[in-house]
Scaffold this motif. Structure first.
Motif, PDB file in Angstrom:
ATOM      1  N   CYS A   1       1.013  -1.204   0.016  1.00  0.00           N
ATOM      2  CA  CYS A   1       0.128  -0.192  -0.025  1.00  0.00           C
ATOM      3  C   CYS A   1       0.737   1.172  -0.132  1.00  0.00           C
TER       4      CYS A   1
ATOM      5  N   GLN B   1     -10.562  -5.424  -9.601  1.00  0.00           N
ATOM      6  CA  GLN B   1     -10.872  -4.813  -8.133  1.00  0.00           C
ATOM      7  C   GLN B   1      -9.893  -3.919  -8.000  1.00  0.00           C
ATOM      8  N   LYS B   2      -9.053  -3.759  -8.349  1.00  0.00           N
ATOM      9  CA  LYS B   2      -7.906  -2.495  -8.187  1.00  0.00           C
ATOM     10  C   LYS B   2      -8.552  -1.255  -8.859  1.00  0.00           C
ATOM     11  N   GLU B   3      -9.039  -1.370 -10.088  1.00  0.00           N
ATOM     12  CA  GLU B   3      -9.768  -0.208 -10.773  1.00  0.00           C
ATOM     13  C   GLU B   3     -10.889   0.191 -10.261  1.00  0.00           C
ATOM     14  N   ARG B   4     -11.716  -0.577  -9.435  1.00  0.00           N
ATOM     15  CA  ARG B   4     -12.903  -0.278  -8.898  1.00  0.00           C
ATOM     16  C   ARG B   4     -12.734   0.101  -7.495  1.00  0.00           C
ATOM     17  N   ARG B   5     -11.323   0.236  -7.073  1.00  0.00           N
ATOM     18  CA  ARG B   5     -10.908   0.613  -5.805  1.00  0.00           C
ATOM     19  C   ARG B   5     -11.708  -0.488  -4.590  1.00  0.00           C
TER      20      ARG B   5
ATOM     21  N   SER C   1      -8.185  -2.647  -0.593  1.00  0.00           N
ATOM     22  CA  SER C   1      -7.448  -1.695   0.550  1.00  0.00           C
ATOM     23  C   SER C   1      -6.508  -2.328   1.397  1.00  0.00           C
TER      24      SER C   1
ATOM     25  N   SER D   1      -5.606   2.092   3.164  1.00  0.00           N
ATOM     26  CA  SER D   1      -5.425   2.593   1.949  1.00  0.00           C
ATOM     27  C   SER D   1      -5.935   2.235   0.723  1.00  0.00           C
ATOM     28  N   ALA D   2      -6.349   2.796  -0.229  1.00  0.00           N
ATOM     29  CA  ALA D   2      -7.078   2.026  -1.558  1.00  0.00           C
ATOM     30  C   ALA D   2      -5.749   2.030  -2.599  1.00  0.00           C
ATOM     31  N   ARG D   3      -4.795   2.628  -2.243  1.00  0.00           N
ATOM     32  CA  ARG D   3      -3.529   2.838  -3.131  1.00  0.00           C
ATOM     33  C   ARG D   3      -2.756   1.713  -3.071  1.00  0.00           C
TER      34      ARG D   3
END
Ligand SMILES: [Zn+2]
Length: 152
Positions: free
Chosen positions: A8, A27-31, A34, A40-42
């Motif tokens: 993260c 899943q990453k693109e749709r945030r 985490s 953190s969603a990054r």
């Protein structure tokens, strides 16, 4: 299943389990991903030796593929545009009679079939542009066809 090592933006390293690499990207693109430590969603994937595969990936469900209609004598001498329209209309008829109409459940049903939670079969139905794009991002084979009003 695939295990990815993830990192993260706060520097926490953790593991994520995914159906496929495409599943991870989606899943990453749709945030939806985490960090379990800081939320953190990054989140980024980091190279790892601990990548594990359990069995073969789910087989892709081929889209309903009707047989290519052949020109018939009644089409002789017609202009190519009219012939193309007739062939297209036949192809649609073929697809519509051989597929199951799931209506607005199409995106959900296409996913179930792709992930082998429902019997594999040709289906048709409605999807918004957004739903269609999500299916494509997940690697689910779908085909968009403009259907003339008479067939709706
Ligand atoms: Zn974190």
């Amino acid at each position: 299943m695939i295990v990815f090592d993830l990192l993260c933006s706060g520097g926490h390293r953790f593991e994520g389990w995914f159906g496929s690499a495409a599943d991870f990207s989606s899943q990453k693109e749709r945030r939806l991903l985490s960090c379990p430590s800081c939320g953190s969603a990054r989140v980024e994937r980091v190279p790892s030796a601990s990548r594990v595969n359990f069995g073969a990936p789910a087989p892709k469900v081929p889209p309903a593929k009707p047989q290519q209609p052949q020109p018939t004598p009644e089409m002789q001498g017609k202009d190519p545009f009219a012939i193309a329209q007739m062939l297209y209309s036949r192809m649609l008829d073929e697809m519509l009679t051989k597929s199951e109409d799931v209506g607005k459940q199409f995106p959900a049903e296409a996913r179930k079939i792709y992930y082998q939670e429902a019997p594999a079969r040709p289906i048709r139905g409605e999807a918004t542009q957004e739903q269609h794009d999500e299916l494509v991002e997940e690697g689910i084979p779908v085909l968009r066809l403009p259907v003339p009003p008479r067939l709706n």
